[in-house]
Motif scaffolding. Sequence first.
Motif, short mmCIF file in Angstrom:
data_model
loop_
_atom_site.label_atom_id
_atom_site.label_comp_id
_atom_site.label_asym_id
_atom_site.label_seq_id
_atom_site.Cartn_x
_atom_site.Cartn_y
_atom_site.Cartn_z
N ILE A 120 0.86 -0.94 -0.11
CA ILE A 120 0.29 0.05 0.09
C ILE A 120 0.51 1.47 -0.31
O ILE A 120 1.68 1.57 0.64
N LEU A 121 0.65 2.70 -1.18
CA LEU A 121 1.53 3.25 -1.05
C LEU A 121 0.51 4.87 -0.50
O LEU A 121 -0.83 4.54 -1.26
N ASP A 122 0.36 5.41 0.66
CA ASP A 122 0.11 6.79 0.87
C ASP A 122 1.03 7.62 0.45
O ASP A 122 1.80 7.87 0.55
N ILE A 123 -0.28 8.44 -0.49
CA ILE A 123 0.19 9.84 -1.09
C ILE A 123 0.27 10.71 -0.53
O ILE A 123 -0.80 11.34 -0.59
N GLY A 124 0.85 11.86 0.47
CA GLY A 124 0.46 12.91 0.73
C GLY A 124 0.35 12.60 2.51
O GLY A 124 -0.65 12.75 2.70
N THR A 125 1.26 13.01 3.40
CA THR A 125 1.37 11.52 4.36
C THR A 125 1.04 12.88 5.68
O THR A 125 -0.29 12.38 6.26
N GLY A 126 1.45 13.92 5.91
CA GLY A 126 0.59 15.16 6.81
C GLY A 126 1.71 13.82 7.74
O GLY A 126 2.91 14.08 8.33
N SER A 127 0.55 13.61 8.74
CA SER A 127 0.93 13.49 9.87
C SER A 127 1.21 11.64 9.82
O SER A 127 1.42 11.57 11.16
N GLY A 128 0.80 10.90 9.11
CA GLY A 128 1.23 9.89 8.96
C GLY A 128 -0.55 9.01 9.51
O GLY A 128 -0.03 8.06 9.62
N CYS A 129 -1.61 10.02 10.05
CA CYS A 129 -2.11 8.90 10.36
C CYS A 129 -2.68 8.01 9.17
O CYS A 129 -3.00 6.62 9.93
N ILE A 130 -3.12 8.27 7.94
CA ILE A 130 -3.03 7.54 7.41
C ILE A 130 -2.62 5.86 6.95
O ILE A 130 -3.07 4.30 7.24
N PRO A 131 -0.99 5.59 7.08
CA PRO A 131 0.20 5.11 6.59
C PRO A 131 0.08 3.65 8.26
O PRO A 131 -0.18 2.57 7.97
N ILE A 132 -0.34 4.91 8.84
CA ILE A 132 0.14 4.16 10.40
C ILE A 132 -0.90 3.41 10.32
O ILE A 132 -1.44 2.31 10.84
N ILE A 133 -2.53 3.79 10.45
CA ILE A 133 -3.11 3.04 11.25
C ILE A 133 -3.20 2.06 9.97
O ILE A 133 -3.89 0.51 10.72
N LEU A 134 -3.40 2.18 8.97
CA LEU A 134 -3.18 0.51 8.29
C LEU A 134 -1.94 -0.16 8.00
O LEU A 134 -2.94 -1.10 8.60
N SER A 135 -1.27 -0.06 8.43
CA SER A 135 -0.29 -0.65 9.05
C SER A 135 -0.53 -1.37 10.31
O SER A 135 -0.67 -2.62 11.02
N LYS A 136 -1.57 -0.49 11.56
CA LYS A 136 -1.80 -1.16 12.55
C LYS A 136 -2.90 -2.56 12.46
O LYS A 136 -2.99 -3.21 13.04
N HIS A 137 -3.97 -2.16 11.82
CA HIS A 137 -4.65 -2.94 11.13
C HIS A 137 -4.74 -3.85 9.96
O HIS A 137 -5.64 -4.65 10.08
N LEU A 138 -3.52 -3.53 9.49
CA LEU A 138 -3.75 -5.19 8.31
C LEU A 138 -2.04 -5.34 8.76
O LEU A 138 -1.09 -4.87 7.75
N PRO A 139 -2.06 -6.40 9.45
CA PRO A 139 -0.43 -6.22 9.74
C PRO A 139 0.32 -6.85 8.85
O PRO A 139 1.44 -7.44 9.02
N LYS A 140 -0.32 -7.83 8.14
CA LYS A 140 0.57 -8.35 7.34
C LYS A 140 0.83 -7.48 5.17
O LYS A 140 1.00 -7.95 4.72
N ALA A 141 0.70 -6.38 6.05
CA ALA A 141 0.41 -5.20 4.80
C ALA A 141 2.62 -4.42 4.09
O ALA A 141 2.58 -4.19 5.91
N LYS A 142 2.11 -4.43 3.43
CA LYS A 142 3.79 -3.41 3.27
C LYS A 142 3.24 -1.95 3.19
O LYS A 142 2.86 -2.02 2.52
N VAL A 143 3.73 -1.45 4.36
CA VAL A 143 3.05 0.10 4.04
C VAL A 143 3.73 1.28 3.72
O VAL A 143 4.86 1.35 4.01
N PHE A 144 3.97 2.09 2.51
CA PHE A 144 4.75 3.13 2.00
C PHE A 144 4.50 4.07 2.29
O PHE A 144 2.13 4.32 1.71
N SER A 145 5.03 5.58 1.98
CA SER A 145 4.13 6.74 1.95
C SER A 145 4.95 8.15 1.68
O SER A 145 6.22 8.14 2.12
N LEU A 146 4.49 8.74 1.22
CA LEU A 146 6.19 9.38 0.64
C LEU A 146 4.36 10.91 1.14
O LEU A 146 3.25 11.36 0.97
N ASP A 147 5.44 12.68 0.90
CA ASP A 147 4.74 13.44 1.25
C ASP A 147 6.55 14.28 0.53
O ASP A 147 7.34 14.52 0.47
#
Length: 283
Positions: A120-147
Amino acid sequence: MKKVILKEFKQEKLNQLTAIYGNDEAESLYHWLVEDVLGITKIDHHLKSETEFADEKLKDFEQKFDQLLKQVPIQHILGYAEFFGENFHVNSDVLIPRPETEELIEWIIADFHKADEIKILDIGTGSGCIPIILSKHLPKAKVFSLDISQEALSIAKHNALMLDTTVTFYQQNILKANQLPTEVDVIVSNPPYVRNLEKAEMQNNVLDNEPHLALFVKDNDPLLFYQKIAELAFKEKNKPMIYFEINQYLAKETEEMLREIGFSQIGLKKDFRGNDRFMKVQK
C-alpha cells in the motif's frame, strides 16, 4: 494550592468560549482542556462541588485557555489529535486528522483484511495517520508513504515510532514524479483539494494554523493531484487500485477525469455527513 468552585469555574470559561465557538463546540473544548490539563472529568463536575489545584497547573490551564480564545486549534495547544483510537502528534506543519478520513481507512481495511502481503502506498502523508493506521490494522501489509514536506515527514516518522508501526517514508513531490517510488497494489491519497474560492466556508482556526500547502489548490486546476496520481497508477503494469478522499463539490468532475484516463470501475461513497467524499478506482 487554590480552591476552585467547579460550577462557577465552568460557567465562566463556557461564557468566554461560547462567544467564539458556539454552545456545543465550547462545551467539548472546555471538557477536553480541563480533563487533559487539570485531570477533571465530566463526571467530576457533577460529583465534586469544589476542588483544589496547584498554582502551576492553574497557570498552565489559563495559558492554554488563552490560546483557545485566540482560536488556536486545541490539538496544537495540547500537541496531539485523536484519530482511529490513537493519539497522533500534530503541529502547524501537518493537517489535523479529520473524522471523515477514518471512513476512508475503514473502507480499505474492510476490502483487504484477509489479503496477504499486500503493498500500500499513501500519497501526502501529513501526520502519517493513514499509513500508520493501515499498518496497525493490516499487519500483513507492507506500507509506504510519501510527502513533499520534510517537516511533515518528521512528524509522521515520530508518530510511526510512537505507535510501534513499520512504514517506509519517501520525500517526493508527486507532481514532478515520472513513476511511483515502488510497485504497489493499492494507492490511497487525501491530497490538497480545497479551492481558494471555498476559503470563505472555512473557520479561521483552520486558515490561520494549518498548512495551506496541504489544503488548497488553484481554482482553475483543482484536480491536479488526482489526475497526476491516476496517470502514474495507470502506467503501472499491475494497475493498482486507488482510494481517494475527494472534494464533495467535484465528484462528477473527478469521475469524468478518471474515465478519460482509462479507469472504468469507479465507486463513489458518501461520508457520515452525507457528502460525496470517497472514491475507489479500478481499471
